[in-house]
Scaffold this motif. Structure first.
Motif, short mmCIF file in Angstrom:
data_model
loop_
_atom_site.label_atom_id
_atom_site.label_comp_id
_atom_site.label_asym_id
_atom_site.label_seq_id
_atom_site.Cartn_x
_atom_site.Cartn_y
_atom_site.Cartn_z
N SER A 251 0.82 -1.21 0.00
CA SER A 251 0.00 0.00 0.00
C SER A 251 0.86 1.26 0.00
N GLY A 252 0.53 2.21 -0.89
CA GLY A 252 1.24 3.48 -0.97
C GLY A 252 2.35 3.53 -2.00
N ILE A 253 2.65 2.39 -2.64
CA ILE A 253 3.78 2.35 -3.58
C ILE A 253 3.53 3.23 -4.80
N ILE A 254 2.30 3.30 -5.28
CA ILE A 254 1.99 4.14 -6.44
C ILE A 254 2.19 5.60 -6.10
N LEU A 270 12.77 21.81 -16.51
CA LEU A 270 13.41 23.10 -16.24
C LEU A 270 14.86 23.13 -16.72
N ALA A 271 15.49 21.96 -16.83
CA ALA A 271 16.86 21.88 -17.33
C ALA A 271 16.92 21.76 -18.85
N GLY A 272 15.76 21.68 -19.51
CA GLY A 272 15.72 21.59 -20.97
C GLY A 272 16.08 20.24 -21.53
N ARG A 273 15.94 19.18 -20.71
CA ARG A 273 16.33 17.85 -21.17
C ARG A 273 15.17 17.12 -21.86
N GLU A 274 15.49 16.02 -22.53
CA GLU A 274 14.49 15.19 -23.16
C GLU A 274 13.64 14.53 -22.07
N LEU A 275 12.31 14.45 -22.30
CA LEU A 275 11.41 14.11 -21.21
C LEU A 275 10.57 12.86 -21.39
N ARG A 276 10.69 12.15 -22.50
CA ARG A 276 9.69 11.12 -22.78
C ARG A 276 9.61 10.06 -21.68
N PHE A 277 10.74 9.57 -21.21
CA PHE A 277 10.72 8.52 -20.21
C PHE A 277 10.07 8.98 -18.90
N PRO A 278 10.54 10.08 -18.27
CA PRO A 278 9.89 10.48 -17.02
C PRO A 278 8.44 10.88 -17.20
N LYS A 279 8.09 11.47 -18.36
CA LYS A 279 6.70 11.85 -18.58
C LYS A 279 5.80 10.63 -18.71
N GLU A 280 6.27 9.60 -19.42
CA GLU A 280 5.47 8.38 -19.54
C GLU A 280 5.33 7.68 -18.20
N LYS A 281 6.38 7.67 -17.41
CA LYS A 281 6.27 7.08 -16.07
C LYS A 281 5.19 7.78 -15.27
N ARG A 282 5.23 9.12 -15.28
CA ARG A 282 4.23 9.88 -14.54
C ARG A 282 2.83 9.60 -15.05
N ASP A 283 2.65 9.57 -16.37
CA ASP A 283 1.32 9.35 -16.94
C ASP A 283 0.78 7.96 -16.59
N ILE A 284 1.64 6.96 -16.63
CA ILE A 284 1.23 5.60 -16.30
C ILE A 284 0.83 5.51 -14.82
N LEU A 285 1.63 6.13 -13.98
CA LEU A 285 1.33 6.10 -12.55
C LEU A 285 0.07 6.90 -12.22
N MET A 286 -0.15 8.02 -12.93
CA MET A 286 -1.38 8.79 -12.71
C MET A 286 -2.60 7.99 -13.12
N LEU A 287 -2.47 7.22 -14.19
CA LEU A 287 -3.57 6.36 -14.63
C LEU A 287 -3.87 5.30 -13.58
N ALA A 288 -2.80 4.68 -13.08
CA ALA A 288 -2.98 3.67 -12.04
C ALA A 288 -3.58 4.29 -10.78
N CYS A 289 -3.09 5.46 -10.43
CA CYS A 289 -3.57 6.14 -9.23
C CYS A 289 -5.06 6.49 -9.33
#
Length: 299
Positions: A251-254, A270-289
């Motif tokens: 419980s709470g892992i998501i 904010l650092a201007g880096r490529e974002l696809r991996f962290p953005k997809e992780k966030r979107d997947i976790l938001m969906l699960a949440c």
């Protein structure tokens, strides 16, 4: 079994532009905000230099419309034979907000994602900021050093190991499958290849590569299958289900993983880096949440 688990104008502009300086190391205490402000100023100057160089070469003079220029750049690449599975479409995504600063993301043909890197008082300015950083990266992507080579592969694998804190599950791990996939795509550039790479990063992060190995799926089978897949809603839903199952066990892992993903995404944006991996992780976790929350009020 696997199914279940889961753009010579640019080169000319590049030759007349200097590579963006590397931001200074982050300082601590009272000098931290000064260091951050300096890094952001250096990034803005580098982006503006490349955009202005591109404008002078393609239009001769005047101010460039970066949103139009970015789309034109990728249409030119497609016309010149770039391997873009979904065409030259550039996709923008504004983050819902009722007040500034506004945030916008852009996904390029090939799958790379960038975000607005400045404090933007309007949604239109956020889109321009996003297009600027994406155009700069698109131009620099034409440099030979951006092609997948043996040296590039070694660095990418080392970075992958570091991002997972060395937890590679032995010599036959998902990291080795990642290396195999890179070696199968030598000669391509990273922006043209980003979506496929992100798929494998997510499969490793999600534990799916390990599960496939345990079911005796070969690397060749996994790479052959996912080389023809796009990161779509079906894949995201499958990964979200895996995290829902983990939530039932711990419980709470998501919520914890989502917090980490949001911090990683914001720092990279904010650092201007490529974002696809962290953005997809966030979107997947938001969906699960959201699915867990609809059932029992968690997240």
């Amino acid at each position: 079994m696997i199914r279940r688990m889961q753009r010579s104008s640019a080169s000319h502009a590049l030759s007349k532009s200097k590579a963006p300086p590397v931001p200074p190391a982050r300082k601590t205490n009272t000098t931290g905000s000064v260091s951050d402000a300096r890094a952001k100023m250096i990034l803005k100057e580098a982006v503006d230099a490349v955009v202005n160089s591109f404008a002078k070469h393609t239009q001769g003079y005047g101010r460039v419309n970066v949103v139009e220029a970015l789309q034109e750049f990728w249409q030119m690449k497609l016309a010149r034979g770039a391997d873009l599975k979904n065409g030259a479409l550039v996709i923008y995504e504004s983050v819902p907000s009722s007040s500034p600063p506004y945030v916008c993301y852009v996904t390029l043909p090939g799958g790379s994602c960038f975000g607005s890197f400045q404090n933007c008082p309007t949604k239109a300015e956020a889109r321009r900021s996003t297009a600027k950083i994406a155009l700069m990266n698109s131009v620099f992507n034409e440099h030979p050093c951006r092609k997948i080579s043996d040296d590039f592969i070694e660095k990418a694998v080392a970075d992958a190991k570091a991002s997972f804190k060395g937890n590679t599950d032995g010599p036959n791990s998902g990291i080795e499958a990642f290396r195999f996939m890179l070696e199968a795509n030598k000669g391509r550039t990273m922006l043209e290849f980003q979506e496929l790479m992100t798929v494998f990063q997510l499969l490793h992060w999600n534990g799916s590569l390990k599960a496939m190995r345990e079911r005796q799926c070969s690397r060749q089978e996994v790479v052959a299958h996912y080389s023809h897949r796009t990161l779509d809603d079906d894949m995201r839903s499958q990964m979200a289900l895996d995290w829902i199952a983990r939530e039932q066990e711990s419980s709470g892992i998501i919520s914890r993983e989502l917090g980490n993903a949001e911090q990683e995404l914001e720092a990279a944006r904010l650092a201007g880096r490529e974002l696809r991996f962290p953005k997809e992780k966030r979107d997947i976790l938001m969906l699960a949440c959201s699915q867990v929350n609809s059932v029992n009020g968690l997240c």
